[in-house]
Design a protein around this motif. Structure first.
Motif, mmCIF file in Angstrom:
data_model
loop_
_atom_site.group_PDB
_atom_site.id
_atom_site.type_symbol
_atom_site.label_atom_id
_atom_site.label_comp_id
_atom_site.label_asym_id
_atom_site.label_seq_id
_atom_site.Cartn_x
_atom_site.Cartn_y
_atom_site.Cartn_z
ATOM 1 N N LEU A 79 40.223 -27.753 -15.460
ATOM 2 C CA LEU A 79 40.663 -25.340 -14.528
ATOM 3 C C LEU A 79 41.756 -25.813 -13.692
ATOM 4 O O LEU A 79 41.449 -27.243 -12.676
ATOM 5 C CB LEU A 79 39.370 -25.178 -14.466
ATOM 6 C CG LEU A 79 38.478 -24.790 -15.018
ATOM 7 C CD1 LEU A 79 37.566 -23.313 -14.666
ATOM 8 C CD2 LEU A 79 38.838 -23.490 -16.529
ATOM 9 N N ILE A 80 42.794 -25.028 -13.643
ATOM 10 C CA ILE A 80 43.852 -25.485 -12.153
ATOM 11 C C ILE A 80 43.270 -24.527 -10.791
ATOM 12 O O ILE A 80 43.758 -23.906 -11.737
ATOM 13 C CB ILE A 80 44.779 -26.213 -12.364
ATOM 14 C CG1 ILE A 80 45.188 -27.460 -13.024
ATOM 15 C CG2 ILE A 80 45.271 -26.038 -11.365
ATOM 16 C CD1 ILE A 80 46.735 -27.604 -13.512
ATOM 17 N N GLY A 81 42.363 -24.769 -10.124
ATOM 18 C CA GLY A 81 42.588 -23.355 -8.810
ATOM 19 C C GLY A 81 43.975 -22.627 -8.619
ATOM 20 O O GLY A 81 44.562 -23.154 -7.949
ATOM 21 N N TYR A 83 42.882 -19.868 -6.681
ATOM 22 C CA TYR A 83 42.430 -18.938 -5.693
ATOM 23 C C TYR A 83 41.040 -18.270 -6.019
ATOM 24 O O TYR A 83 40.454 -18.964 -7.066
ATOM 25 C CB TYR A 83 42.961 -17.426 -6.241
ATOM 26 C CG TYR A 83 42.172 -16.031 -5.707
ATOM 27 C CD1 TYR A 83 42.705 -15.938 -3.913
ATOM 28 C CD2 TYR A 83 41.746 -15.809 -6.053
ATOM 29 C CE1 TYR A 83 42.001 -15.660 -3.376
ATOM 30 C CE2 TYR A 83 40.277 -14.962 -4.634
ATOM 31 C CZ TYR A 83 40.692 -14.208 -3.258
ATOM 32 O OH TYR A 83 40.206 -13.487 -2.766
ATOM 33 N N SER A 84 40.405 -18.852 -4.894
ATOM 34 C CA SER A 84 38.444 -18.500 -5.254
ATOM 35 C C SER A 84 38.465 -17.360 -3.673
ATOM 36 O O SER A 84 39.144 -17.924 -2.138
ATOM 37 C CB SER A 84 37.993 -19.942 -4.896
ATOM 38 O OG SER A 84 36.742 -19.440 -4.077
ATOM 39 N N ALA A 85 37.460 -17.012 -3.826
ATOM 40 C CA ALA A 85 36.775 -15.823 -2.931
ATOM 41 C C ALA A 85 36.585 -16.459 -1.775
ATOM 42 O O ALA A 85 36.697 -16.447 -0.368
ATOM 43 C CB ALA A 85 36.533 -14.577 -3.007
ATOM 44 N N LYS A 86 36.155 -18.048 -2.220
ATOM 45 C CA LYS A 86 35.426 -18.837 -1.031
ATOM 46 C C LYS A 86 36.087 -19.704 0.069
ATOM 47 O O LYS A 86 36.089 -20.185 1.133
ATOM 48 C CB LYS A 86 34.438 -19.704 -1.820
ATOM 49 C CG LYS A 86 33.540 -19.331 -3.016
ATOM 50 C CD LYS A 86 32.888 -21.154 -3.160
ATOM 51 C CE LYS A 86 31.758 -20.421 -3.724
ATOM 52 N NZ LYS A 86 31.606 -21.350 -4.744
ATOM 53 N N GLY A 87 37.818 -19.197 0.090
ATOM 54 C CA GLY A 87 38.682 -19.975 0.475
ATOM 55 C C GLY A 87 39.787 -20.352 0.420
ATOM 56 O O GLY A 87 39.631 -20.295 -1.327
ATOM 57 N N PRO A 88 40.643 -21.282 0.918
ATOM 58 C CA PRO A 88 41.962 -21.512 0.112
ATOM 59 C C PRO A 88 42.136 -23.060 -0.634
ATOM 60 O O PRO A 88 42.527 -24.037 -1.251
ATOM 61 C CB PRO A 88 42.606 -22.044 1.371
ATOM 62 C CG PRO A 88 41.813 -22.446 2.629
ATOM 63 C CD PRO A 88 40.736 -21.177 2.088
ATOM 64 N N GLU A 89 40.683 -24.022 0.107
ATOM 65 C CA GLU A 89 40.385 -25.287 -0.589
ATOM 66 C C GLU A 89 40.799 -24.775 -1.913
ATOM 67 O O GLU A 89 41.482 -26.040 -2.477
ATOM 68 C CB GLU A 89 39.320 -25.731 -0.090
ATOM 69 C CG GLU A 89 39.313 -27.677 -0.777
ATOM 70 C CD GLU A 89 37.391 -27.861 -0.648
ATOM 71 O OE1 GLU A 89 37.427 -29.361 -0.508
ATOM 72 O OE2 GLU A 89 36.464 -27.047 0.331
ATOM 73 N N TRP A 90 40.232 -24.496 -3.277
ATOM 74 C CA TRP A 90 40.564 -25.167 -4.260
ATOM 75 C C TRP A 90 41.945 -24.969 -4.762
ATOM 76 O O TRP A 90 42.681 -24.819 -5.374
ATOM 77 C CB TRP A 90 39.252 -23.726 -5.720
ATOM 78 C CG TRP A 90 38.962 -24.064 -6.792
ATOM 79 C CD1 TRP A 90 38.778 -25.544 -6.972
ATOM 80 C CD2 TRP A 90 39.220 -23.227 -7.678
ATOM 81 N NE1 TRP A 90 38.555 -25.265 -8.626
ATOM 82 C CE2 TRP A 90 38.948 -24.182 -8.449
ATOM 83 C CE3 TRP A 90 39.465 -21.443 -7.636
ATOM 84 C CZ2 TRP A 90 39.005 -23.493 -10.143
ATOM 85 C CZ3 TRP A 90 39.250 -21.462 -9.147
ATOM 86 C CH2 TRP A 90 39.302 -21.483 -9.861
ATOM 87 N N ALA A 91 42.371 -23.655 -4.120
ATOM 88 C CA ALA A 91 43.858 -22.957 -4.649
ATOM 89 C C ALA A 91 44.660 -24.459 -3.763
ATOM 90 O O ALA A 91 46.014 -24.795 -4.469
ATOM 91 C CB ALA A 91 43.958 -21.764 -4.191
ATOM 92 N N MET A 93 43.686 -27.727 -3.538
ATOM 93 C CA MET A 93 44.248 -28.908 -4.841
ATOM 94 C C MET A 93 44.406 -28.225 -5.589
ATOM 95 O O MET A 93 45.584 -29.296 -6.584
ATOM 96 C CB MET A 93 42.263 -28.408 -5.175
ATOM 97 C CG MET A 93 41.353 -28.826 -3.804
ATOM 98 S SD MET A 93 39.197 -28.763 -4.201
ATOM 99 C CE MET A 93 39.208 -29.668 -6.110
ATOM 100 N N GLY A 94 44.183 -27.309 -6.143
ATOM 101 C CA GLY A 94 45.562 -26.815 -7.859
ATOM 102 C C GLY A 94 47.198 -27.266 -7.542
ATOM 103 O O GLY A 94 47.337 -27.794 -7.696
ATOM 104 N N ARG A 95 47.566 -26.544 -6.586
ATOM 105 C CA ARG A 95 48.750 -27.197 -5.871
ATOM 106 C C ARG A 95 49.212 -28.078 -5.912
ATOM 107 O O ARG A 95 50.367 -28.663 -5.741
ATOM 108 C CB ARG A 95 48.843 -26.292 -4.295
ATOM 109 C CG ARG A 95 48.629 -24.965 -4.284
ATOM 110 C CD ARG A 95 49.764 -23.872 -3.179
ATOM 111 N NE ARG A 95 51.001 -24.458 -2.728
ATOM 112 C CZ ARG A 95 51.530 -24.781 -1.777
ATOM 113 N NH1 ARG A 95 51.173 -23.871 -0.656
ATOM 114 N NH2 ARG A 95 52.597 -24.676 -1.850
ATOM 115 N N THR A 96 48.373 -29.546 -5.332
ATOM 116 C CA THR A 96 48.622 -30.914 -5.062
ATOM 117 C C THR A 96 48.012 -31.183 -6.418
ATOM 118 O O THR A 96 48.716 -32.597 -6.523
ATOM 119 C CB THR A 96 47.099 -31.331 -4.231
ATOM 120 O OG1 THR A 96 46.871 -30.889 -3.376
ATOM 121 C CG2 THR A 96 47.280 -32.596 -4.403
#
Length: 203
Positions: A79-81, A83-91, A93-96
């Motif tokens: 999975l490439i993140g 958006y996550s309601a927990k915060g911007p970290e997953w998104a 990581m996806g952008r990176t």
């Protein structure tokens, strides 16, 4: 009563696959399994994104097929993140990851910030990522049953010593550099001017 029989004696034996070893570098083709979720305000169009109804997270559900070598035709899923309601970290990581994929696929050195390199890191939408080929690094993670599975979580870029030998002539050409007055890929795809607040994949 006439009995009908189906003879499976001549069928091939099922194949048992061991996990692809951690750290293996493989050229892969990524395809996105559409989840049907769109949010035009985020640049998520075309039905490519998937939304988890339980958590609200949004991601790209990706399949990676090894193109050649010992593990040719083997498939992995990651999975490439977005958006996550927990915060911007997953998104983030996806952008990176997407940035590294574009660098790998289009032969752009991570440290290259020339106009042509910056343009190569732009896409008009997720459709530009569907079918892209790049060099990936195999890792392992647990599946929903707690079993190890092979995944692709990182892309190998031209600064890696093995990149040139492994990618060979498979690099996809980067889009031509655009003049400042020319519309960017996002504007061409949507007919709207770019929004500096949009994520990189939406511009």
């Amino acid at each position: 009563m006439i009995m009908t029989y189906f003879d499976f004696n001549s069928a091939s034996e099922q194949t048992s696959y061991d996990l692809i070893p951690k750290g293996t570098l493989v050229r892969v083709r990524m395809t996105i399994r559409p989840g049907g979720f769109d949010d035009a305000s985020q640049g998520w169009t075309g039905g490519y994104a998937t939304r988890n109804d339980n958590t609200g997270s949004v991601y790209l559900n990706c399949e990676f097929v090894v193109m050649e070598g010992e593990f040719a035709r083997r498939k992995m899923w990651s999975l490439i993140g977005l958006y996550s309601a927990k915060g911007p970290e997953w998104a983030n990581m996806g952008r990176t990851f997407i940035k590294a994929i574009l660098n790998s696929a289009r032969g752009v050195h991570p440290g290259d910030n020339s106009p042509a390199a910056q343009n190569a890191r732009r896409i008009g939408g997720f459709a530009d990522l569907d079918g892209i080929e790049f060099m990936g690094k195999v890792d392992w993670e647990k599946d929903q049953n707690g079993q190890d599975k092979s995944v692709i979580k990182a892309a190998i870029t031209p600064d890696h010593k093995e990149y040139a030998a492994l990618m060979g002539g498979a690099r996809q050409p980067a889009p031509a550099a655009q003049t400042p007055s020319a519309p960017n890929a996002y504007a061409q795809a949507t007919g709207r001017a770019p929004n500096p607040g949009r994520p990189s994949w939406a511009q």
